[in-house]
Each structure stands twice: as structure tokens, then as C-alpha cells.
Write an enzyme that holds these catalytic residues in place. Structure first.
Site, PDB file in Angstrom:
ATOM      1  N   GLU A   1      38.981  45.512  -9.405  1.00  0.00           N
ATOM      2  CA  GLU A   1      38.812  44.417  -8.457  1.00  0.00           C
ATOM      3  C   GLU A   1      39.489  43.141  -8.953  1.00  0.00           C
ATOM      4  OE1 GLU A   1      34.595  43.521  -7.939  1.00  0.00           O
ATOM      5  OE2 GLU A   1      34.225  44.412  -9.889  1.00  0.00           O
TER       6      GLU A   1
ATOM      7  N   ARG B   1      30.920  51.061 -21.068  1.00  0.00           N
ATOM      8  CA  ARG B   1      29.494  51.178 -20.768  1.00  0.00           C
ATOM      9  C   ARG B   1      29.053  52.597 -20.451  1.00  0.00           C
ATOM     10  NH1 ARG B   1      31.460  47.244 -17.970  1.00  0.00           N
ATOM     11  NH2 ARG B   1      31.488  45.196 -18.881  1.00  0.00           N
TER      12      ARG B   1
END
Length: 191
Positions: A109, A72
Site C-alpha cells: 500500500e 511478523r
């Protein structure tokens, strides 16, 4: 919610940017509130506001490299680099670059990964900006910082469209600067 430290408090562009981001619950795994910037890219005005705010911030900072984190960061980085007169350097996932690379591993994460960069893409003394869409824990951005600094670049700042204020303190305590436009939206903020 908008980032208060970015000097743009009350700027209606931030509201348009925040509202253009779709929240997808439980993706890619239960408990994650995925911040989908593809809807931001579909909104010409919100996308332009995003690029314009970054360009205004970095235009006079003597940045020679904009490094975009896959994937991104590639959506924002080239436009920013062109507008400020810098080169764009892609930081890719493993085995995506055809030439000789250097690599840096990091913890996500929800897993682990690595970033790679072509050897010679960044030179000692380059002033670098790292761009990505979102910072949650900072692991990916710290890997990008390490990659660029190992090549002799000075990382001026990391920039993201979306960020958590608590992560800014982690960056400060490590002597790094983090800039973001908006905080993550919650499901109740968008529906």
C-alpha cells in the site's frame, strides 16, 4: 471488531485478541492506522488464544508446510507449525537467505518489495498454509502464494490475525481462501 465468518462469533478470545492490538495513527506515513501486534505478543493470554485458534483450525487439514511472511509471520508461524506437525518455511525479504532462492515481487500500500524462499524448502505436493499478521490489500499474500505454487505446493489457505472483509472477496475471486481473526481497530475503538 471481530471476523464474523470464522465460526467463532461471540468467542471471548476474539475480543481479548482485538483489545490487545495497539493502534498507532500516521505510521509509517500520514493516513495509515498501524495495527501494532507487538502489544498482542506482550499479553500472554491473547497471544495464546491467537495460536490456539489457528491450531484448532489447521490441526486436521493435512498441512505439511507453514510459510511465515517476514517478519511478523515469523511470530505466529513456528508455534502453529510445531503444534500441527508441519515444517516452518520463512519467506524473507531480499538478500536475507544464505542459499539459492526464488523470488516474487509485489506492490504494498506504500511501496514495492519482494519475498524470497530457499530453493527446495517446499516440494511438489506439499500442502501449505501462509501466515502473516495483517492483510490490507493482499499483495504480500498473493506474492507468497505465487512463490509456493511455483515450487509445486498447494496453498490450502492464507491466515492473518487482522484482515479487512473486502479483501476476502478479492481472494475468493482469485480462487484462494483467506482466514483472519479480527478486523483492524480504529483509534476510537481503543482509546
Amino acid at each position: 471488531m471481530f471476523a464474523a465468518e470464522n465460526g467463532l462469533k461471540g468467542d471471548p478470545r476474539l475480543k481479548a485478541i482485538s483489545e490487545a492490538i495497539r493502534v498507532i495513527p500516521n505510521f509509517p506515513k500520514p493516513g495509515i492506522m498501524f495495527q501494532d501486534i507487538t502489544t498482542l505478543l506482550l499479553d500472554h493470554n491473547a497471544f495464546k488464544h491467537t495460536i490456539d485458534i489457528f491450531v484448532d483450525r489447521y490441526r486436521d487439514m493435512d498441512i505439511s508446510v507453514v510459510a511465515g511472511v517476514e517478519a511478523r509471520g515469523f511470530m505466529f508461524g513456528p508455534s502453529i507449525a510445531l503444534a500441527i506437525g508441519a515444517k516452518f518455511v520463512p519467506l524473507r525479504k531480499p538478500r536475507k537467505l544464505p542459499g539459492e532462492v526464488i523470488s516474487e515481487s509485489y506492490v504494498l500500500e506504500y511501496g514495492t518489495d519482494s519475498l524470497e524462499m530457499h530453493v527446495g524448502a517446499v516440494r511438489p505436493g506439499d500442502r501449505a498454509l501462509i501466515i502473516d499478521d495483517l492483510v490490507a490489500t493482499g499483495g504480500t499474500l498473493f506474492a507468497a502464494i505465487n512463490l509456493l505454487e511455483r515450487s509445486g505446493a498447494e496453498v490450502t489457505e492464507c491466515a492473518c490475525v487482522i484482515g479487512l472483509p473486502i479483501v476476502k472477496e478479492r481472494f475468493r475471486s482469485n480462487g484462494k481462501r483467506l482466514y483472519f481473526l479480527v478486523e483492524p481497530r480504529q483509534l476510537e475503538d481503543c482509546c
